[in-house]
Design an enzyme around this catalytic site. Structure first.
Site, PDB file in Angstrom:
ATOM      1  N   ARG A  88       0.706  -1.288  -0.026  1.00 26.28           N
ATOM      2  CA  ARG A  88      -0.003  -0.129  -0.048  1.00 26.28           C
ATOM      3  C   ARG A  88       0.944   1.178  -0.157  1.00 26.28           C
ATOM      4  NH1 ARG A  88      -2.751   3.003   4.785  1.00 26.28           N
ATOM      5  NH2 ARG A  88      -3.697   4.546   3.712  1.00 26.28           N
ATOM      6  N   HIS A 133      -3.014  10.983   1.062  1.00 23.95           N
ATOM      7  CA  HIS A 133      -2.267  10.551   2.306  1.00 23.95           C
ATOM      8  C   HIS A 133      -1.795  12.059   2.916  1.00 23.95           C
ATOM      9  CE1 HIS A 133      -0.809   7.281   5.323  1.00 23.95           C
ATOM     10  NE2 HIS A 133      -0.479   8.362   5.722  1.00 23.95           N
ATOM     11  N   GLU A 178      -7.319   8.259   6.665  1.00 24.21           N
ATOM     12  CA  GLU A 178      -7.395   9.046   8.074  1.00 24.21           C
ATOM     13  C   GLU A 178      -8.001  10.240   8.044  1.00 24.21           C
ATOM     14  OE1 GLU A 178      -4.251   8.446  10.973  1.00 24.21           O
ATOM     15  OE2 GLU A 178      -4.396   6.233  10.703  1.00 24.21           O
ATOM     16  N   ASN A 318      -7.414   1.710   9.872  1.00 25.90           N
ATOM     17  CA  ASN A 318      -6.029   1.805  10.601  1.00 25.90           C
ATOM     18  C   ASN A 318      -6.174   1.942  12.224  1.00 25.90           C
ATOM     19  OD1 ASN A 318      -4.992   2.241   8.036  1.00 25.90           O
ATOM     20  ND2 ASN A 318      -4.307   4.449   8.516  1.00 25.90           N
ATOM     21  N   TYR A 320      -4.214   1.317  15.936  1.00 27.02           N
ATOM     22  CA  TYR A 320      -2.925   1.130  16.521  1.00 27.02           C
ATOM     23  C   TYR A 320      -2.795   0.971  18.125  1.00 27.02           C
ATOM     24  CZ  TYR A 320      -0.313   2.945  12.647  1.00 27.02           C
ATOM     25  OH  TYR A 320       0.058   3.295  11.359  1.00 27.02           O
ATOM     26  N   GLU A 389      -3.297  -0.429   8.207  1.00 26.64           N
ATOM     27  CA  GLU A 389      -2.335   0.019   9.213  1.00 26.64           C
ATOM     28  C   GLU A 389      -2.472  -0.542  10.346  1.00 26.64           C
ATOM     29  OE1 GLU A 389      -1.222   4.469   9.265  1.00 26.64           O
ATOM     30  OE2 GLU A 389      -1.604   4.463   7.318  1.00 26.64           O
TER      31      GLU A 389
END
Ligand code: BG6
Length: 480
Positions: A88, A133, A178, A318, A320, A389
């Site tokens: 990606r 992005h 995002e 994404n 985390y 991600e």
């Protein structure tokens, strides 16, 4: 015959489903460098890091970064070493369209992406391409950027150009990476470019324009391209898991999720085509109390509702980490100035005993990933969720056991969610290699490969985690 322990170990290996896809990710500004090469025009990150260098922790920038513009063959070699199914990466709008508009296509910039894509395809590594992005052309920012509703058309024109140029070979598209992070941190605060800092207002204008721009790009692809070339297109939303501090905070934690990621997911995946009800009601009430004549949260027109609802083939996620949530008592009622966190009415924190890496906000909490995945599955009727991600930051060095523990823990949580019925066909590690981290520069390392920023070639060396990930990809299995 097998010993008992060997047999048990073999049986406990967890297999990924057939056709599960493994990848890694990067983004244009973070790795490409060549900031003004071959006709590329400046974007908002070039502008910010050149005019205000020490807004980045180490006062450095992405002018050269990993020099992927020139080192792309080494990047593809690393993908092959890892055995990846896909990679990606994102396109730089101002490299492809230096005027920001489709009147002038920069052939040299296009050639770079063609070279990268063709090199990957030679080895059967599929490109997954993000259109945006965070590196908006600076010229567009000077015209208001994501707060100007005309950007919907500017973005659609750019998207159409990208589909025309690369759609014959790229089969997975992501419109935005995002949006909450670049809308809130870039327009509501000074954390990220363009540092507009008009909190409680500008991030919501950005959100609406991004959602409509996303939807338009989706429909362009769906109507004009998909019938001939197939492929899928979705959006990537950044989402943490929000865990209530006490039983009294359960409802609040739910509402925080609606603000933080429901803001983007609800309009598309709930099929209402609109912001979450809690946002609409809360922001309208606070706006009135603050003397606004209308809600600070813009409304979608009926036509916009129509195009936004259902405008994604997959939910790009994404993820985390996790935050604890409790009531923001200190505000005690309405603020007299607009504030996103006041709108949300919550405070967030992470307990010290959760293990952390180099990044202050990123603690290793795999159970939060499981909770989030099952929540998305229930909330939106089990959409395909592409993990676009997931990763962990260290301070550098080749022995990155913390990253290995993190990735294995999160993959275990992902397999738990699949067992519970979630539809998750894709997993992506952030990142293939160390890169320029927004705000932190080169002080945090997310790479499976370490990058030597002192060497002219930006030499890349595999970390321990690269070998572990390679084995997971090869065996399609995880031994818990
Ligand atoms: C994600 C972004 O939010 O997190 C990446 O999509 C970024 O571009 C990564 O590099 C790590 O974030 P940070 O804030 O630690 O640099």
């Amino acid at each position: 015959c097998e010993s008992k322990t060997v047999k048990e170990a073999r049986q406990s290996v967890r297999k990924f489903p057939d056709r599960f896809q493994f990848g890694t990710a990067t983004a244009s500004y973070q790795v490409e460098g060549a900031w003004d090469a071959d006709g590329k025009s400046p974007n908002i990150w070039d502008h910010m890091t050149h005019t205000d260098p020490c807004s980045i922790d180490d006062c450095r920038n992405g002018d050269i970064a990993n020099d992927s513009y020139n080192q792309y063959k080494r990047d593809v070699e690393m993908m092959r070493e890892l055995g990846l199914d896909f990679y990606r990466f994102s396109l730089s709008w101002s490299r492809i369209l230096p005027t920001s508009f489709p009147d002038k296509i920069n052939e040299a910039g296009v050639q770079y992406y063609n070279n990268l894509i063709n090199e990957m395809l030679k080895y059967n590594i599929q490109p997954m391409v993000t259109l945006y992005h965070w590196d908006l052309p600076q010229k567009l920012q000077e015209m208001g950027g994501w707060t100007n509703p005309h950007i919907v058309d500017w973005f659609s024109d750019y998207a159409r150009v990208a589909f025309e140029l690369f759609g014959d070979r790229v089969k997975n598209w992501i419109t935005f990476n995002e949006p909450r992070e670049f809308c809130y941190q870039g327009y509501g605060t000074v954390t990220k470019a363009p540092k507009l800092n008009i909190q409680g207002v500008a991030e919501y204008m950005c959100a609406k324009n991004v959602l409509v721009a996303h939807a338009k790009a989706y429909h362009i692809y769906d109507k004009e391209f998909r019938p001939n070339i197939g492929g899928t297109i979705g959006i990537t939303i950044g989402a943490l898991w929000y865990e209530p501090e006490t039983e009294n905070d359960v409802q609040l934690a739910e509402e925080v999720g609606q603000f933080e990621w429901g803001q983007y997911a609800h309009p598309i995946f709930s099929k209402t085509g609109d912001f979450p009800p809690v946002m609409k009601e809360r922001i309208a009430a606070k706006s009135a109390a603050q003397g606004f004549k209308r809600s600070r949260l813009p409304e979608f027109t009926p036509e916009e509702v129509e195009i936004v609802r259902g405008s994604a083939d997959f939910f790009g996620l994404n993820h985390y980490t996790t935050n604890m949530v409790y009531k923001n008592e200190s505000l005690n009622g309405y603020y007299d100035v607009p504030s996103y966190y006041d709108d949300m009415e919550a405070k967030l924190y992470q307990p010290n005993h959760w293990s952390a890496g180099a990044s202050f906000w990123l603690k290793d909490v795999p159970w939060g990933f499981y909770n989030l995945l099952t929540k998305i599955t229930e909330e939106y009727d089990n959409p395909p969720v592409f993990i676009t991600e997931n990763g962990f930051a260290t301070r550098g060095g080749l022995d990155d056991d913390d990253r290995i523990t993190y990735v294995r823990g999160y993959l275990n949580a992902l397999l738990d969610a699949i067992e519970e019925g979630s539809n998750i066909p894709v997993y992506t590690v952030w990142s293939l290699m160390d890169n320029f981290e927004w705000m932190r520069g080169y002080t945090e390392c997310y790479g499976l490969y370490e990058v030597d920023y002192e060497s002219p070639q930006r030499t890349r060396t595999p970390r321990k985690s690269a070998f572990v990930y390679k084995e997971i990809v090869r065996s399609r299995a995880l031994d818990p």
